[in-house]
Design a protein around this motif. Sequence first.
Motif, PDB file in Angstrom:
ATOM      1  N   GLY A 129       0.679  -1.152  -0.162  1.00 43.00           N
ATOM      2  CA  GLY A 129      -0.072  -0.107  -0.041  1.00 43.00           C
ATOM      3  C   GLY A 129       0.911   1.188   0.048  1.00 43.00           C
ATOM      4  O   GLY A 129       0.605   2.272  -0.894  1.00 43.00           O
ATOM      5  N   ALA A 130       1.927   1.312   0.959  1.00 49.58           N
ATOM      6  CA  ALA A 130       2.817   2.384   0.734  1.00 49.58           C
ATOM      7  C   ALA A 130       3.349   2.681  -0.536  1.00 49.58           C
ATOM      8  O   ALA A 130       3.529   3.990  -0.820  1.00 49.58           O
ATOM      9  N   ALA A 131       3.927   1.836  -1.146  1.00 45.83           N
ATOM     10  CA  ALA A 131       4.304   1.919  -2.497  1.00 45.83           C
ATOM     11  C   ALA A 131       3.327   2.348  -3.365  1.00 45.83           C
ATOM     12  O   ALA A 131       3.793   3.243  -4.231  1.00 45.83           O
ATOM     13  N   LYS A 139      -9.418  -2.746  -6.043  1.00 46.00           N
ATOM     14  CA  LYS A 139     -10.998  -2.925  -6.157  1.00 46.00           C
ATOM     15  C   LYS A 139     -11.583  -3.165  -4.691  1.00 46.00           C
ATOM     16  O   LYS A 139     -10.882  -3.944  -4.008  1.00 46.00           O
ATOM     17  N   LYS A 140     -12.637  -2.770  -4.274  1.00 45.63           N
ATOM     18  CA  LYS A 140     -13.343  -2.931  -3.249  1.00 45.63           C
ATOM     19  C   LYS A 140     -14.064  -4.251  -3.308  1.00 45.63           C
ATOM     20  O   LYS A 140     -15.221  -4.450  -3.222  1.00 45.63           O
ATOM     21  N   THR A 141     -13.308  -5.489  -3.258  1.00 43.46           N
ATOM     22  CA  THR A 141     -13.904  -6.712  -3.222  1.00 43.46           C
ATOM     23  C   THR A 141     -13.079  -7.566  -2.470  1.00 43.46           C
ATOM     24  O   THR A 141     -11.955  -7.440  -2.760  1.00 43.46           O
ATOM     25  N   LEU A 142     -13.737  -8.830  -1.971  1.00 41.45           N
ATOM     26  CA  LEU A 142     -12.782  -9.886  -1.569  1.00 41.45           C
ATOM     27  C   LEU A 142     -12.421 -11.080  -2.610  1.00 41.45           C
ATOM     28  O   LEU A 142     -11.912 -11.899  -2.476  1.00 41.45           O
ATOM     29  N   LYS A 143     -13.260 -10.804  -3.657  1.00 43.64           N
ATOM     30  CA  LYS A 143     -13.006 -11.867  -4.980  1.00 43.64           C
ATOM     31  C   LYS A 143     -11.643 -11.416  -5.590  1.00 43.64           C
ATOM     32  O   LYS A 143     -11.714 -10.282  -6.156  1.00 43.64           O
ATOM     33  N   VAL A 199      -3.961  -2.224   8.233  1.00 45.20           N
ATOM     34  CA  VAL A 199      -5.244  -2.081   8.218  1.00 45.20           C
ATOM     35  C   VAL A 199      -5.856  -0.394   7.593  1.00 45.20           C
ATOM     36  O   VAL A 199      -6.521  -0.290   6.553  1.00 45.20           O
ATOM     37  N   VAL A 200      -4.994   0.403   8.266  1.00 47.28           N
ATOM     38  CA  VAL A 200      -5.350   1.815   7.968  1.00 47.28           C
ATOM     39  C   VAL A 200      -4.686   2.105   6.530  1.00 47.28           C
ATOM     40  O   VAL A 200      -5.250   2.750   5.660  1.00 47.28           O
ATOM     41  N   MET A 201      -3.644   1.492   5.882  1.00 45.93           N
ATOM     42  CA  MET A 201      -2.982   1.853   4.706  1.00 45.93           C
ATOM     43  C   MET A 201      -3.914   1.332   3.762  1.00 45.93           C
ATOM     44  O   MET A 201      -4.175   2.099   2.739  1.00 45.93           O
ATOM     45  N   ILE A 202      -4.471  -0.174   4.067  1.00 45.84           N
ATOM     46  CA  ILE A 202      -5.430  -0.558   2.919  1.00 45.84           C
ATOM     47  C   ILE A 202      -6.648   0.446   2.608  1.00 45.84           C
ATOM     48  O   ILE A 202      -7.350   0.467   1.558  1.00 45.84           O
ATOM     49  N   TYR A 203      -7.147   0.887   3.944  1.00 42.97           N
ATOM     50  CA  TYR A 203      -8.384   1.838   3.942  1.00 42.97           C
ATOM     51  C   TYR A 203      -8.249   2.733   2.786  1.00 42.97           C
ATOM     52  O   TYR A 203      -9.056   3.166   2.303  1.00 42.97           O
TER      53      TYR A 203
END
Length: 466
Positions: free
Chosen positions: A166-168, A237-241, A221-225
């Motif tokens: 996420g940081a990259a 994308k906002k999906t778990l698939k 968790v915060v980075m992914i948010y």
Amino acid sequence: MNLFRATYNILSDKTVNEKSYFFTNKMLFALFFPLLIEQGLEFFVGFIDTMMVSTIGEAAVSGVFLIDSIMMLLIFSFSALASGGAVIAGQYLGNGELDKGCEASNQLVWFSAIISIIIGLLIFLFKTYIIKLLFGQISSSVFVNADIYLSYMILTIPFVAVYNAGAAIYRTMGNAKRPMIIMFICDLFNVIGNAILLFVFGFGVEGVAIPTVFSRLIASVVMIYFVLNEKNDLHIKKTLKYKFDFSMLKKVLNVGIPYGIENGLFQLGRILILGLVSTFGTIAIAANAVGISFGIFSALPGFAINLGLTTVISRCVGANDYTQAKFYNKKIILITFITHLLVNIIIFIILDPVLSLYNLSPECKNLAADMIIWYGIFAIIIWPLAFTLPTSFRGAGDAKWPMIVSLLVMFICRIALAYVIADYFGWGVFGTWVAMFIDWYVRAIFYIYRYLSGKWMEYRAVGNNF
């Protein structure tokens, strides 16, 4: 006089029209300064952890340091994988293909998460054997501390991988401020947690392990948010698939895997050297631990700048503008030289009073001081050419050649010479550091040759050249 004039022109951008260039001095500062703060916080927390653990005893310092060396192997490997994704996403960004840049980001995050979980499970199953294999000659007290600490650090492996990915992505967009803020808050939590558990509740090495687990969890968790925010040029994308896009993933891994192998085996080489260091006794291990945890600040600006340099070069190469790529390469290496000089002057001034804060024997303290001083000298003289220059190659997509050079030089110079100088010639633990400095010089020679040959400009990964 001409040298000073050339330096001034490079730093002030007087030789180019800034309006036609991707990054002005202000933009470079906005990219590099947060990275410097973020990396400084990360190393500072390690420095504080070592200092706090030293109150428990040299066996605890040694145990924590040995496991941290394993974790650094993983952290650098995941950081390298993230850099691979950042290079591809950055080249797409420079080429104006935002959808493909987002897909590269998505593949990076998911692949990092999956592979890190697998690695964590494998280490959990074989952790005792790993410690014995890598550090078989350590004392029983050091082994116990190492085993406890590793049990906690295994939990953090997926968090480290996801955060780095996420940081990259954020740095590729030129936004290094957000990862810096996240890291600052989590590191502050980590240090406070360490102090409470160690000094209030009287914990052992668990006192530095538990806060680390929670701080890395929060950071990921915060980075992914934030990376899920679709308003960003690059997002996931906002999906778990999740479905592997092997064509895109191949591009990411073509850069990420060679760099990951290079970083991973480089850290493995350090661990093998630690196996040699462990034969010199607990004082040598503790001095080596303090030397590295403190001396690493000598190259702190370089570590931070390298993360941002990937963003700069990949953007230029994505636009197929190698004039800018070469300009920024020279400019940023010069900045690295200057910042290393300034940082190490400060380190040399404060070295003795800071080392006095450690609970070390006089022999251990003096040995650590020698390591830190010499590390600082060579960090000024040769480090930028040995480590910043090849970062430009990777930003252009040329990752395999630096990997080959790095591995050959590491095994021949750093490892083989370490045994010769430290053991055969009887230099002890300091001989391993001499071998490291020789390693830096040799790899710098190869990288200068590669840059002057221009072959690093033949590896553009997006557009018609792929």
